[in-house]
Design an enzyme around this catalytic site. Sequence first.
Site, PDB file in Angstrom:
ATOM      1  CE1 TYR A 144      58.314 -66.926  58.767  1.00  0.00           C
ATOM      2  CE2 TYR A 144      57.885 -67.164  56.422  1.00  0.00           C
ATOM      3  CZ  TYR A 144      57.501 -67.345  57.733  1.00  0.00           C
ATOM      4  OH  TYR A 144      56.302 -67.943  58.014  1.00  0.00           O
ATOM      5  CG  ASP A 165      57.309 -73.715  64.116  1.00  0.00           C
ATOM      6  OD1 ASP A 165      56.149 -74.021  63.807  1.00  0.00           O
ATOM      7  OD2 ASP A 165      58.318 -74.189  63.563  1.00  0.00           O
TER       8      ASP A 165
END
Length: 276
Positions: free
Chosen positions: A123, A65
């Site tokens: 992540y 994002d």
Amino acid sequence: MMEPDVSGRELRNVRLLVAYDGTHFRGFAESDGVRTIMGALTEAVARITRVSVESLELVGSGRTDAGVHGWGQVVNGLIPADTDLYRLTASINALLRPEISVREPAWVEPDFSARFSATSRTYRYDIWNDRSPNPLLARHAWHLGPSLDVDAMNNAALDLLGDHDFSSFCRKPRPGPGYDEPSMQRRLQAAHWTSEPWHDLDPSPLLRFEVSATSFCHQMVRSIVGTLVDVGFGRLAADSVPAIIAARNRNAAGQVAPPHGLTFHAVSFHGIRWDA
């Protein structure tokens, strides 16, 4: 086996390892009218290899994002087979520095796909847990003043491991006409918090959450981090995660952590995809 492009030049599949600071980008994927990581990378590669932007199709291992960073993003696509990869890398970095960096270029098999060949993704999310903010980490870590209970957060994270429907932690896309609602079933392989060294501070206020899964749905990592932070502050019990998962309702989970603390750290291509 190599393919020719419209001009007759032979094309070959290339893989690039990409790092980026996502602060001033509107996410990773190309989008008309806004600045994105893939958009900038595609324009640079097209310019250097002298192919049209329209004919160059690059594929990434995952989307991030707006405001999210990358260290181990993998991109692949067909480029002219006579391209000097190290000159290509140096030229991309000269054009896109300091926000985007490419390293470890390599020719790969024609059937390699950064997206579909990936077997897991990792992540990292960083939190600066101290009363005083850290200006050096302001763009890459979420600043939280009150002390977090890391042991409770790690206990809660254990219940996330394995195969689950993560609907409570995902922003569901709307299916197109005639399509079924996409599955939020994912396999979480690792999830834990650690305290990372920071200069001479002991204990260090820098907390890092590392999470690996076969794949992630939209906002999944940030929702998990926000929920575990609520556990660390005592707003949620450490044993509440199974009930949150079972609810399959986004309102059952905690807050969504801000994007700037998140980094797409690594992609693995070893083993077999869980959905193969």
